[in-house]
Design a protein around this motif. Structure first.
Motif, PDB file in Angstrom:
ATOM      1  N   LYS A 113       0.826  -1.207   0.000  1.00 22.92           N
ATOM      2  CA  LYS A 113       0.000   0.000   0.000  1.00 22.92           C
ATOM      3  C   LYS A 113       0.856   1.252   0.000  1.00 22.92           C
ATOM      4  O   LYS A 113       0.558   2.236  -0.683  1.00 22.92           O
ATOM      5  N   GLU A 114       1.963   1.197   0.775  1.00 22.88           N
ATOM      6  CA  GLU A 114       2.864   2.369   0.805  1.00 22.88           C
ATOM      7  C   GLU A 114       3.465   2.610  -0.564  1.00 22.88           C
ATOM      8  O   GLU A 114       3.584   3.749  -1.008  1.00 22.88           O
ATOM      9  N   ALA A 115       3.838   1.506  -1.244  1.00 22.29           N
ATOM     10  CA  ALA A 115       4.454   1.675  -2.565  1.00 22.29           C
ATOM     11  C   ALA A 115       3.483   2.354  -3.517  1.00 22.29           C
ATOM     12  O   ALA A 115       3.849   3.248  -4.285  1.00 22.29           O
TER      13      ALA A 115
ATOM     14  N   VAL B  14       7.803  -9.904  -4.100  1.00 24.14           N
ATOM     15  CA  VAL B  14       9.157 -10.241  -3.666  1.00 24.14           C
ATOM     16  C   VAL B  14      10.105  -9.080  -3.911  1.00 24.14           C
ATOM     17  O   VAL B  14      10.967  -8.769  -3.089  1.00 24.14           O
ATOM     18  N   LYS B  15       9.906  -8.384  -5.048  1.00 25.97           N
ATOM     19  CA  LYS B  15      10.806  -7.263  -5.345  1.00 25.97           C
ATOM     20  C   LYS B  15      10.658  -6.176  -4.300  1.00 25.97           C
ATOM     21  O   LYS B  15      11.659  -5.630  -3.796  1.00 25.97           O
ATOM     22  N   VAL B  16       9.409  -5.857  -3.948  1.00 30.56           N
ATOM     23  CA  VAL B  16       9.216  -4.800  -2.944  1.00 30.56           C
ATOM     24  C   VAL B  16       9.826  -5.221  -1.610  1.00 30.56           C
ATOM     25  O   VAL B  16      10.487  -4.434  -0.929  1.00 30.56           O
ATOM     26  N   LEU B  17       9.622  -6.490  -1.258  1.00 29.20           N
ATOM     27  CA  LEU B  17      10.145  -6.977   0.029  1.00 29.20           C
ATOM     28  C   LEU B  17      11.664  -6.928   0.074  1.00 29.20           C
ATOM     29  O   LEU B  17      12.249  -6.497   1.069  1.00 29.20           O
ATOM     30  N   THR B  18      12.300  -7.384  -1.019  1.00 26.30           N
ATOM     31  CA  THR B  18      13.767  -7.406  -0.987  1.00 26.30           C
ATOM     32  C   THR B  18      14.307  -5.997  -0.856  1.00 26.30           C
ATOM     33  O   THR B  18      15.289  -5.753  -0.163  1.00 26.30           O
ATOM     34  N   GLN B  19      13.610  -5.055  -1.498  1.00 24.60           N
ATOM     35  CA  GLN B  19      14.086  -3.688  -1.375  1.00 24.60           C
ATOM     36  C   GLN B  19      14.080  -3.252   0.092  1.00 24.60           C
ATOM     37  O   GLN B  19      15.024  -2.637   0.577  1.00 24.60           O
ATOM     38  N   ARG B  20      12.996  -3.610   0.791  1.00 26.67           N
ATOM     39  CA  ARG B  20      12.932  -3.202   2.207  1.00 26.67           C
ATOM     40  C   ARG B  20      13.937  -3.968   3.064  1.00 26.67           C
ATOM     41  O   ARG B  20      14.572  -3.426   3.947  1.00 26.67           O
ATOM     42  N   LEU B  21      14.090  -5.254   2.802  1.00 25.13           N
ATOM     43  CA  LEU B  21      14.949  -6.057   3.669  1.00 25.13           C
ATOM     44  C   LEU B  21      16.420  -5.789   3.416  1.00 25.13           C
ATOM     45  O   LEU B  21      17.266  -6.192   4.200  1.00 25.13           O
ATOM     46  N   ASP B  22      16.739  -5.135   2.292  1.00 26.83           N
ATOM     47  CA  ASP B  22      18.143  -4.863   2.019  1.00 26.83           C
ATOM     48  C   ASP B  22      18.626  -3.602   2.686  1.00 26.83           C
ATOM     49  O   ASP B  22      19.810  -3.321   2.691  1.00 26.83           O
TER      50      ASP B  22
ATOM     51  N   PHE C 114       7.567   0.722  -8.456  1.00 28.01           N
ATOM     52  CA  PHE C 114       6.812  -0.503  -8.189  1.00 28.01           C
ATOM     53  C   PHE C 114       5.346  -0.184  -7.956  1.00 28.01           C
ATOM     54  O   PHE C 114       4.462  -0.949  -8.350  1.00 28.01           O
ATOM     55  N   GLY C 115       5.114   0.977  -7.298  1.00 26.47           N
ATOM     56  CA  GLY C 115       3.742   1.354  -6.998  1.00 26.47           C
ATOM     57  C   GLY C 115       2.898   1.416  -8.254  1.00 26.47           C
ATOM     58  O   GLY C 115       1.746   0.958  -8.286  1.00 26.47           O
ATOM     59  N   GLU C 116       3.478   1.993  -9.328  1.00 30.23           N
ATOM     60  CA  GLU C 116       2.734   2.094 -10.579  1.00 30.23           C
ATOM     61  C   GLU C 116       2.382   0.721 -11.114  1.00 30.23           C
ATOM     62  O   GLU C 116       1.310   0.504 -11.673  1.00 30.23           O
ATOM     63  N   LEU C 117       3.328  -0.248 -10.940  1.00 26.65           N
ATOM     64  CA  LEU C 117       3.065  -1.586 -11.453  1.00 26.65           C
ATOM     65  C   LEU C 117       1.991  -2.288 -10.623  1.00 26.65           C
ATOM     66  O   LEU C 117       1.231  -3.098 -11.133  1.00 26.65           O
ATOM     67  N   ILE C 118       1.964  -1.958  -9.322  1.00 33.00           N
ATOM     68  CA  ILE C 118       1.052  -2.680  -8.424  1.00 33.00           C
ATOM     69  C   ILE C 118      -0.369  -2.109  -8.505  1.00 33.00           C
ATOM     70  O   ILE C 118      -1.349  -2.818  -8.303  1.00 33.00           O
TER      71      ILE C 118
END
Lengths: 479, 132
Positions: A304-306, A333-341, A313-317
């Motif tokens: 939701k934040e994206a 997964v892409k959004v998550l990896t961005q946050r976890l990195d 990513f937000g535009e794609l989602i």
């Protein structure tokens, strides 16, 4: 290097490797042994110690008053853990022929030998190959504080100490029924533990010294001594009540000696909370994040934040959100990896909920290298979930969220205007819960070391369970 | 209590004399850096090499070789002045495990050049390995 201008970036693989192989504990035991023995040539000593590979063998002491069942428990533990039993009798039995006659006479008379000799016997026995390879269980030794201190100063340290306790009256009565099998040395009881085979029954003899007076005398002696021995083993002691069936005592002792103690190893928690919707995952995650400064990674929230931030990513989602369709795994997964990195999630650790929802997603998470080190499954029955979710209401004017049962609105006026989120209707909730349970069996199989908790309690109780699951080391598997 | 205290000081003295903390730091750092499949066997290999090196007098493969020292120096000296400050020098030695935080280093007031830095690191490393 200047840690001030350019902060250290430790690659995430290092702490993961350290945890997985228990490097900290390995080094800690090696240092302990070095300090105890203080060899002149440390390198050869360390090579020998590593070759032995006996960090995890059982090292147990069992203490307790007479008639508490020490020997029985010790023998059963020995058989189960495939270890060696050391008791006063079998230590002395081997040495009996070598002792000088005077000491032999004294022993046969009083059943006691000087502490120094006992400790030397123990030391010699523990140096033998089988004790090094398979560990040892001491039954009823040390008996006095003096013995305990001497054993400790020789460097013999147990990892678990079990103390059996029961009321004196129970013990005196129990002792009257004690019978011993002279061939195997096993102890039976006329009421509680009668052997099934008749030939053993015929063999049993009454051991000497079980009259009431004798037992009372031994108990007095025991109570005098045990009070001084217990402080020698502060953190590794556990008291088990001996006033229950033998099997119960045995299972309690077995579970205890198979647990690791809390270690000082550096540990960044990477927690995964799984459970059907309404089980309290977000609440627990928020509590954890607040108390331990973890990063709260809520999958739905991130997406939701994206979208709201209108990122790439937000535009794609966004089209998926607008059509109310499930967002595909690759995007999530892409959004998550961005946050976890982010550096802060690597350093501080994270708590994740809402993802993965099935086995494929879990695989994907693993292959990317974000394996969680604690997984919790929150179990809540369907009725509780429905009660928790369908009674949620929102006040359109102030935006406050209420719950008709747990947090009712203060005035009738507010109650009149409350609205319910369509996602909280009973059918929607049932759909979501069904979806979860369809995939949960796979997930539980994938995360074998997961801990299951009862989520149907008040939030702070559940939080305490989660905390103890994180802080204590994961239970060892029974081989 | 006397006996306990003297045993503790004895133990600390033993650790210092045989440079056990430095050795353990070295072992742990190589483990975490190389991440072998079987940590015990890897540790045994390193210790064996160390023992043989001591017996035969062959130089022990140092953890930080010359190029690493040069890179470290350049990281601390981004503007390429050719010298680093005393504080940076002390921090670097501590990071490498070559001096304890309590040790008082001489602050000559001059800045440390690459050669000084390299010599000091090599000197301390040799000192440590001479013990094994």
């Amino acid at each position: 290097m200047d840690a001030t201008t350019a902060p250290h970036r430790i690659p995430a693989e290092m702490p993961q490797y350290g945890e997985a192989n228990h490097i900290f504990e390995l080094m800690q035991t090696m240092l302990e042994q070095l300090l105890i023995h203080q060899p002149e040539d440390p390198v050869s000593f360390m090579i020998k110690h590593l070759n032995r590979n006996n960090d995890n063998v059982p090292k147990i002491i069992i203490l307790g008053p007479p008639a508490s069942g020490k020997t029985t428990i010790a023998m059963w533990l020995c058989k189960h853990l495939n270890s060696n039993l050391l008791s006063m009798q079998n230590l002395i039995g081997r040495e009996l022929q070598f002792m000088n006659p005077e000491m032999k006479r004294q022993y046969l008379r009083t059943k006691m030998i000087p502490s120094a000799l006992l400790v030397r016997l123990i030391e010699d026995r523990l140096e033998e190959e089988d004790c090094i390879k398979r560990g040892w269980i001491l039954d009823g030794i040390p008996e006095t504080r003096e013995q305990a201190l001497t054993i400790q100063s020789q460097g013999i340290i147990p990892r678990h100490v079990v103390v059996l306790s029961a009321l004196d009256t129970v013990l005196i009565e129990r002792n009257l029924g004690k019978r011993v099998d002279p061939q195997t040395g096993e102890i039976y009881h006329t009421t509680f533990d009668w052997p099934p085979e008749s030939d053993i029954q015929n063999r049993l003899v009454v051991p000497p010294g079980i009259s009431e007076m004798e037992t009372a005398r031994k108990l007095l002696e025991y109570h005098r001594n045990i009070v001084r021995i217990i402080p020698s083993y502060p953190k590794i002691l556990k008291v088990i009540s001996a006033d229950q069936p033998c099997v119960d005592v045995f299972y309690q002792a077995l579970t205890y000696v198979q647990t690791h103690h809390r270690s000082n190893a550096p540990f960044t928690p990477r927690v995964l909370l799984c459970g059907p919707t309404g089980s309290g995952k977000s609440l627990q995650a928020a509590l954890l994040a607040q108390k331990y400064s973890l990063v709260n990674v809520c999958c739905g929230q991130l997406l939701k934040e994206a979208v709201a931030d209108k990122t790439q990513f937000g535009e794609l989602i966004r089209p998926f959100f607008e059509k109310q369709m499930v967002v595909p795994d690759s995007l999530v997964v892409k959004v998550l990896t961005q946050r976890l990195d982010h550096q802060d999630s690597i350093q501080k650790g994270w708590v994740m909920h809402g993802f993965p929802r099935d086995q494929d997603q879990a695989h994907m998470l693993d292959t990317l290298g974000y394996e969680p080190n604690r997984v919790f499954f929150l179990n809540v029955p369907l009725d509780s979930i429905i009660e928790r979710l369908t009674l949620r209401r929102t006040d359109p004017v102030t935006g406050e969220r209420y719950h008709l049962l747990y947090k009712p609105p203060p005035t009738m006026e507010i109650q009149a205007r409350l609205l319910q989120n369509p996602k909280d209707s009973e059918e929607q909730v049932k759909l979501k819960v069904d979806l979860f349970y369809r995939n949960s069996a796979d997930l539980e199989q994938f995360y074998k070391q997961a801990i299951t908790l009862n989520g149907d309690q008040d939030p702070y109780t559940v939080f305490e369970y989660v905390e103890s699951g994180i802080i204590n080391p994961l239970p060892k598997k029974v081989p | 209590m006397e006996a306990a205290e003297s045993r503790e000081t004895q133990a600390r003295e033993y650790l210092r004399k045989h440079r056990i903390p430095e050795l353990l730091t070295y072992l742990t750092s190589s483990l975490l850096f190389f991440r072998p499949e079987h940590p015990r066997d890897y540790l045994i290999t390193i210790l064996e090499r160390l023992r043989i090196a001591k017996l035969t007098g062959i130089a022990f493969p140092f953890y930080m070789d010359n190029s690493n020292i040069v890179s470290m120096f350049e990281m601390m000296d981004p503007s390429n002045r050719g010298t680093i400050s005393f504080v940076q020098y002390k921090e670097a030695l501590q990071t490498l495990g070559l001096c304890t935080p309590d040790e008082v280093l001489k602050d000559t007031g001059r800045s440390i050049s690459l050669d000084n830095f390299r010599d000091e690191v090599n000197k301390r490393t040799e000192e440590i390995y001479a013990t094994f």
